[in-house]
Design a protein around this motif. Structure first.
Motif, PDB file in Angstrom:
ATOM      1  N   ASP A 191       0.820  -1.209   0.000  1.00 26.78           N
ATOM      2  CA  ASP A 191       0.000   0.000   0.000  1.00 26.78           C
ATOM      3  C   ASP A 191       0.855   1.260   0.000  1.00 26.78           C
ATOM      4  N   THR A 192       1.914   1.260   0.791  1.00 27.25           N
ATOM      5  CA  THR A 192       2.804   2.424   0.841  1.00 27.25           C
ATOM      6  C   THR A 192       3.441   2.669  -0.520  1.00 27.25           C
ATOM      7  N   LEU A 193       3.893   1.617  -1.180  1.00 29.78           N
ATOM      8  CA  LEU A 193       4.526   1.776  -2.482  1.00 29.78           C
ATOM      9  C   LEU A 193       3.515   2.214  -3.545  1.00 29.78           C
ATOM     10  N   ARG A 194       2.279   1.743  -3.438  1.00 31.46           N
ATOM     11  CA  ARG A 194       1.235   2.187  -4.375  1.00 31.46           C
ATOM     12  C   ARG A 194       0.957   3.675  -4.188  1.00 31.46           C
ATOM     13  N   ALA A 195       0.848   4.111  -2.938  1.00 32.46           N
ATOM     14  CA  ALA A 195       0.616   5.531  -2.658  1.00 32.46           C
ATOM     15  C   ALA A 195       1.799   6.373  -3.141  1.00 32.46           C
ATOM     16  N   LEU A 196       2.995   5.851  -3.000  1.00 31.68           N
ATOM     17  CA  LEU A 196       4.193   6.550  -3.468  1.00 31.68           C
ATOM     18  C   LEU A 196       4.142   6.742  -4.982  1.00 31.68           C
ATOM     19  N   GLU A 197       3.764   5.701  -5.712  1.00 27.62           N
ATOM     20  CA  GLU A 197       3.663   5.787  -7.167  1.00 27.62           C
ATOM     21  C   GLU A 197       2.582   6.769  -7.606  1.00 27.62           C
ATOM     22  N   LEU A 198       1.538   6.932  -6.793  1.00 23.77           N
ATOM     23  CA  LEU A 198       0.475   7.885  -7.104  1.00 23.77           C
ATOM     24  C   LEU A 198       0.878   9.334  -6.811  1.00 23.77           C
ATOM     25  N   GLY A 199       1.997   9.509  -6.109  1.00 22.27           N
ATOM     26  CA  GLY A 199       2.413  10.852  -5.714  1.00 22.27           C
ATOM     27  C   GLY A 199       1.692  11.342  -4.473  1.00 22.27           C
ATOM     28  N   ALA A 200       1.032  10.431  -3.756  1.00 21.99           N
ATOM     29  CA  ALA A 200       0.239  10.807  -2.592  1.00 21.99           C
ATOM     30  C   ALA A 200       1.051  10.905  -1.307  1.00 21.99           C
ATOM     31  N   VAL A 201       2.299  10.449  -1.314  1.00 29.25           N
ATOM     32  CA  VAL A 201       3.112  10.426  -0.091  1.00 29.25           C
ATOM     33  C   VAL A 201       3.908  11.719   0.024  1.00 29.25           C
ATOM     34  N   GLU A 202       3.618  12.469   1.078  1.00 27.27           N
ATOM     35  CA  GLU A 202       4.371  13.698   1.326  1.00 27.27           C
ATOM     36  C   GLU A 202       5.696  13.387   2.010  1.00 27.27           C
ATOM     37  N   THR A 203       5.653  12.522   3.021  1.00 28.57           N
ATOM     38  CA  THR A 203       6.857  12.110   3.740  1.00 28.57           C
ATOM     39  C   THR A 203       6.882  10.592   3.819  1.00 28.57           C
ATOM     40  N   LEU A 204       7.931  10.006   3.287  1.00 28.38           N
ATOM     41  CA  LEU A 204       8.115   8.563   3.317  1.00 28.38           C
ATOM     42  C   LEU A 204       8.969   8.228   4.531  1.00 28.38           C
ATOM     43  N   VAL A 205       8.495   7.282   5.349  1.00 29.16           N
ATOM     44  CA  VAL A 205       9.199   6.877   6.564  1.00 29.16           C
ATOM     45  C   VAL A 205       9.631   5.422   6.377  1.00 29.16           C
ATOM     46  N   VAL A 206      10.952   5.177   6.491  1.00 32.49           N
ATOM     47  CA  VAL A 206      11.501   3.849   6.222  1.00 32.49           C
ATOM     48  C   VAL A 206      12.435   3.437   7.355  1.00 32.49           C
ATOM     49  N   TRP A 207      12.294   2.186   7.780  1.00 33.54           N
ATOM     50  CA  TRP A 207      13.214   1.615   8.760  1.00 33.54           C
ATOM     51  C   TRP A 207      14.566   1.448   8.092  1.00 33.54           C
ATOM     52  N   GLU A 208      15.611   1.883   8.758  1.00 33.20           N
ATOM     53  CA  GLU A 208      16.958   1.870   8.184  1.00 33.20           C
ATOM     54  C   GLU A 208      17.452   0.474   7.820  1.00 33.20           C
ATOM     55  N   ASN A 209      16.920  -0.576   8.457  1.00 34.24           N
ATOM     56  CA  ASN A 209      17.347  -1.948   8.182  1.00 34.24           C
ATOM     57  C   ASN A 209      16.266  -2.764   7.491  1.00 34.24           C
ATOM     58  N   LEU A 210      15.417  -2.120   6.716  1.00 33.83           N
ATOM     59  CA  LEU A 210      14.347  -2.813   6.014  1.00 33.83           C
ATOM     60  C   LEU A 210      14.941  -3.902   5.134  1.00 33.83           C
ATOM     61  N   ASP A 211      14.464  -5.125   5.305  1.00 31.27           N
ATOM     62  CA  ASP A 211      15.051  -6.285   4.626  1.00 31.27           C
ATOM     63  C   ASP A 211      14.183  -6.734   3.447  1.00 31.27           C
ATOM     64  N   ILE A 212      13.950  -5.805   2.534  1.00 33.00           N
ATOM     65  CA  ILE A 212      13.166  -6.086   1.331  1.00 33.00           C
ATOM     66  C   ILE A 212      13.968  -5.623   0.125  1.00 33.00           C
ATOM     67  N   ASP A 213      13.965  -6.442  -0.917  1.00 36.67           N
ATOM     68  CA  ASP A 213      14.658  -6.090  -2.154  1.00 36.67           C
ATOM     69  C   ASP A 213      13.653  -5.705  -3.231  1.00 36.67           C
ATOM     70  N   ARG A 214      14.054  -4.790  -4.082  1.00 37.03           N
ATOM     71  CA  ARG A 214      13.277  -4.427  -5.279  1.00 37.03           C
ATOM     72  C   ARG A 214      13.874  -5.240  -6.422  1.00 37.03           C
ATOM     73  N   ILE A 215      13.085  -6.154  -6.967  1.00 37.73           N
ATOM     74  CA  ILE A 215      13.587  -7.103  -7.957  1.00 37.73           C
ATOM     75  C   ILE A 215      12.825  -6.927  -9.262  1.00 37.73           C
ATOM     76  N   THR A 216      13.569  -6.790 -10.356  1.00 34.15           N
ATOM     77  CA  THR A 216      12.963  -6.734 -11.682  1.00 34.15           C
ATOM     78  C   THR A 216      13.082  -8.113 -12.299  1.00 34.15           C
ATOM     79  N   LEU A 217      11.932  -8.675 -12.686  1.00 35.46           N
ATOM     80  CA  LEU A 217      11.880 -10.017 -13.266  1.00 35.46           C
ATOM     81  C   LEU A 217      11.464  -9.913 -14.726  1.00 35.46           C
TER      82      LEU A 217
END
Length: 130
Positions: free
Chosen positions: A4-30
């Motif tokens: 949901d956060t990434l969808r809102a980001l793509e829509l331009g709806a996120v004014e401030t993005l808050v991210v945990w410094e050790n987020l253990d997720i990769d962005r993978i292009t398949l």
């Protein structure tokens, strides 16, 4: 919450993005060679170990990983292109630990309300129509 956060980001709806410094997720292009399509997924290490994410069910094709970058790094390099500001949090405080548990380590302060349920229903209706 991550999706949901990434969808809102793509829509331009996120004014401030808050991210945990050790987020253990990769962005993978398949890459799906059978269809000639690229698809971007955001997967944890546990999800990456599951083969179902690396195969296209409709064609039975194995998907090729063409790009893999930690999501934190991608966001740090590209947050301005989404028109947002970026704030990092740590889980060493009570509030930070609660944010990581409650929101999966990523969230945003929105410029306007986004109805994700309505968006999901619209996506489902488009899939049925196709």
């Amino acid at each position: 919450m991550v999706v949901d956060t990434l969808r809102a980001l793509e829509l331009g709806a996120v004014e401030t993005l808050v991210v945990w410094e050790n987020l253990d997720i990769d962005r993978i292009t398949l890459r799906n060679h059978a269809l000639g399509e690229d698809n971007v997924m955001h997967l944890s290490k546990e999800q990456q170990a599951n083969e179902q994410y690396l195969h296209d069910v409709s064609t039975g094709t194995e998907l090729e990983v063409t790009n893999k970058i930690p999501l934190v790094e991608f966001l740090a390099n590209n947050y301005k292109s989404f028109g947002t500001t970026l704030e990092f949090v740590t889980n060493r405080s009570q509030e930070g630990a609660q944010f990581c548990r409650g929101f999966g380590g990523i969230g945003g302060i929105l410029r306007w309300r986004v109805d994700f349920l309505e968006m999901d229903m619209a996506d489902d209706n488009q899939a049925v129509a196709a």
